[in-house]
Design a protein around this motif. Structure first.
Motif, PDB file in Angstrom:
ATOM      1  N   THR A  51       0.856  -1.181   0.000  1.00 23.89           N
ATOM      2  CA  THR A  51       0.000   0.000   0.000  1.00 23.89           C
ATOM      3  C   THR A  51       0.897   1.238   0.000  1.00 23.89           C
ATOM      4  OG1 THR A  51      -0.090   0.216   2.409  1.00 23.89           O
ATOM      5  CG2 THR A  51      -1.726  -1.230   1.377  1.00 23.89           C
ATOM      6  N   ARG A  52       0.314   2.379  -0.264  1.00 23.26           N
ATOM      7  CA  ARG A  52       1.083   3.618  -0.258  1.00 23.26           C
ATOM      8  C   ARG A  52       1.704   3.871   1.123  1.00 23.26           C
ATOM      9  NH1 ARG A  52       1.076   8.050  -3.624  1.00 23.26           N
ATOM     10  NH2 ARG A  52      -0.678   7.165  -4.806  1.00 23.26           N
ATOM     11  N   ASN A  53       0.914   3.641   2.172  1.00 18.26           N
ATOM     12  CA  ASN A  53       1.422   3.871   3.526  1.00 18.26           C
ATOM     13  C   ASN A  53       2.551   2.903   3.880  1.00 18.26           C
ATOM     14  OD1 ASN A  53      -0.300   6.007   3.992  1.00 18.26           O
ATOM     15  ND2 ASN A  53      -1.832   4.775   5.082  1.00 18.26           N
ATOM     16  N   GLU A  54       2.402   1.639   3.470  1.00 21.40           N
ATOM     17  CA  GLU A  54       3.447   0.652   3.753  1.00 21.40           C
ATOM     18  C   GLU A  54       4.750   1.029   3.050  1.00 21.40           C
ATOM     19  OE1 GLU A  54       0.793  -3.418   4.420  1.00 21.40           O
ATOM     20  OE2 GLU A  54       1.353  -2.788   2.401  1.00 21.40           O
TER      21      GLU A  54
ATOM     22  N   ALA B 219       5.751   3.981   2.232  1.00 18.68           N
ATOM     23  CA  ALA B 219       6.330   5.138   2.921  1.00 18.68           C
ATOM     24  C   ALA B 219       7.003   4.715   4.222  1.00 18.68           C
ATOM     25  CB  ALA B 219       5.245   6.177   3.186  1.00 18.68           C
ATOM     26  N   GLU B 220       6.359   3.835   4.970  1.00 16.73           N
ATOM     27  CA  GLU B 220       6.924   3.386   6.243  1.00 16.73           C
ATOM     28  C   GLU B 220       8.226   2.611   6.039  1.00 16.73           C
ATOM     29  OE1 GLU B 220       3.797   1.092   7.916  1.00 16.73           O
ATOM     30  OE2 GLU B 220       2.544   2.835   8.398  1.00 16.73           O
TER      31      GLU B 220
ATOM     32  N   PHE C  78      -0.511   1.528  -6.206  1.00 22.76           N
ATOM     33  CA  PHE C  78      -0.404   0.855  -4.917  1.00 22.76           C
ATOM     34  C   PHE C  78      -1.662   0.018  -4.672  1.00 22.76           C
ATOM     35  CE2 PHE C  78       2.277   4.644  -4.324  1.00 22.76           C
ATOM     36  CZ  PHE C  78       3.435   4.049  -3.848  1.00 22.76           C
TER      37      PHE C  78
ATOM     38  N   GLU D  63      -5.522   1.120  -4.855  1.00 28.18           N
ATOM     39  CA  GLU D  63      -5.635   2.320  -5.680  1.00 28.18           C
ATOM     40  C   GLU D  63      -5.779   1.993  -7.161  1.00 28.18           C
ATOM     41  OE1 GLU D  63      -2.597   5.220  -4.821  1.00 28.18           O
ATOM     42  OE2 GLU D  63      -2.709   4.881  -2.657  1.00 28.18           O
TER      43      GLU D  63
ATOM     44  N   LYS E  51      -4.881  -9.228   1.038  1.00 30.04           N
ATOM     45  CA  LYS E  51      -4.697  -8.100   0.131  1.00 30.04           C
ATOM     46  C   LYS E  51      -5.170  -8.429  -1.281  1.00 30.04           C
ATOM     47  CE  LYS E  51      -0.681  -5.585   1.938  1.00 30.04           C
ATOM     48  NZ  LYS E  51       0.711  -5.187   1.596  1.00 30.04           N
TER      49      LYS E  51
END
Length: 272
Positions: free
Chosen positions: A13-16, A18-19, A40, A43, A252
């Protein structure tokens, strides 16, 4: 600092992303709807409807120029770069990354063929980041991952062998339409290529056969469904909970590129 680069079949995902500090470069797919880039997880809209409505859909590997831009940006920031890609036996993306590394001509760029994809590639990316956080460099991490990729890390099944057969990625596996006999083939990736392990009768038998391949000590699993989440994914999740009740399981969407080659209703199960 170590910069990580991977392709969109890793399923982050986008957040993953980034993290983890990972650059996810998009693969593409083309049909009557035009050209689209795989985004991602979460999306990609209703890609199942797009694929179903188009008579001829093809996928595109990441272009070398895309990798090259990512590599140069990280090198300019003073970073080492480790690029992990989908298996070279499934896509030309690894070759594109190699070409980009050659064009850059900097020893600080390491490109590795993961021999994997989907959740198994995600777990490899996560391991790379964990090792980098411990202070290991790109070459040392790549050596660790080369050993890791040789073990079985993913199993998957398709309700119909038609999509895989048309994709040209079956190798020596004989074409068969599994659902005619209510049998689902269970497969894995071995040295990056598709290998058939056996069959399961019905979605439940398929799920039990898939989960039986997971090592007893596995505590982190990732179930990917391709297209809408259906009975196949439900049965795999139930089988995991029955055999490995203490394992943490994430579910997912596997995304449009792999869905195009596996077919709707396909599922994969990966473990750390």
């Amino acid at each position: 600092m170590l910069a990580l680069v991977t392709d969109s079949t890793c399923g982050l995902t986008r957040n993953e992303a980034a993290e983890l500090g990972v650059d996810v470069v998009p693969m593409g797919y083309v049909g009557e709807f035009g050209h689209r880039e795989e985004g991602f997880v979460g999306e990609n809209g209703d890609y199942a409807a797009l694929l179903a409505a188009s008579r001829d859909v093809s996928t595109e590997a990441v272009r070398p120029s895309v990798f090259e831009r990512a590599f140069r940006a990280h090198l300019a920031a003073g970073d080492e770069v480790l690029c992990l890609t989908i298996s070279s036996r499934l896509s030309g993306t690894f070759r594109s990354a190699q070409q980009a590394a050659d064009a850059v001509g900097d020893a600080r760029v390491t490109v590795l063929d993961s021999w994997l994809t989907a959740g198994a590639l995600e777990f490899m990316v996560r391991r790379a980041r964990a090792l980098a956080n411990e202070g290991h460099g790109a070459a040392e991490i790549a050596e660790d991952l080369r050993e890791l990729r040789g073990r079985e890390r993913i199993v998957f099944s398709v309700p119909d062998m038609g999509a895989l057969s048309r994709s040209g990625r079956l190798g020596a596996i004989r074409r068969a339409v599994a659902t005619k006999l209510n049998r689902y083939p269970v497969m894995t990736l071995r040295e990056g290529g598709i290998v058939k392990l056996g069959d399961g009768r019905g979605a439940r038998g398929m799920a039990e056969a898939m989960v039986a391949r997971v090592p007893e000590g596995a505590s982190e699993l990732l179930l990917s469904h391709f297209g809408p989440r259906g009975v196949e994914a439900r049965e795999v999740l139930l089988a995991v909970r029955a055999r490995l009740p203490h394992a943490h399981v994430r579910v997912k969407d596997g995304g449009p590129v792999l869905a195009r080659h596996l077919g709707m209703g396909s599922v994969s199960l990966s473990w750390a």
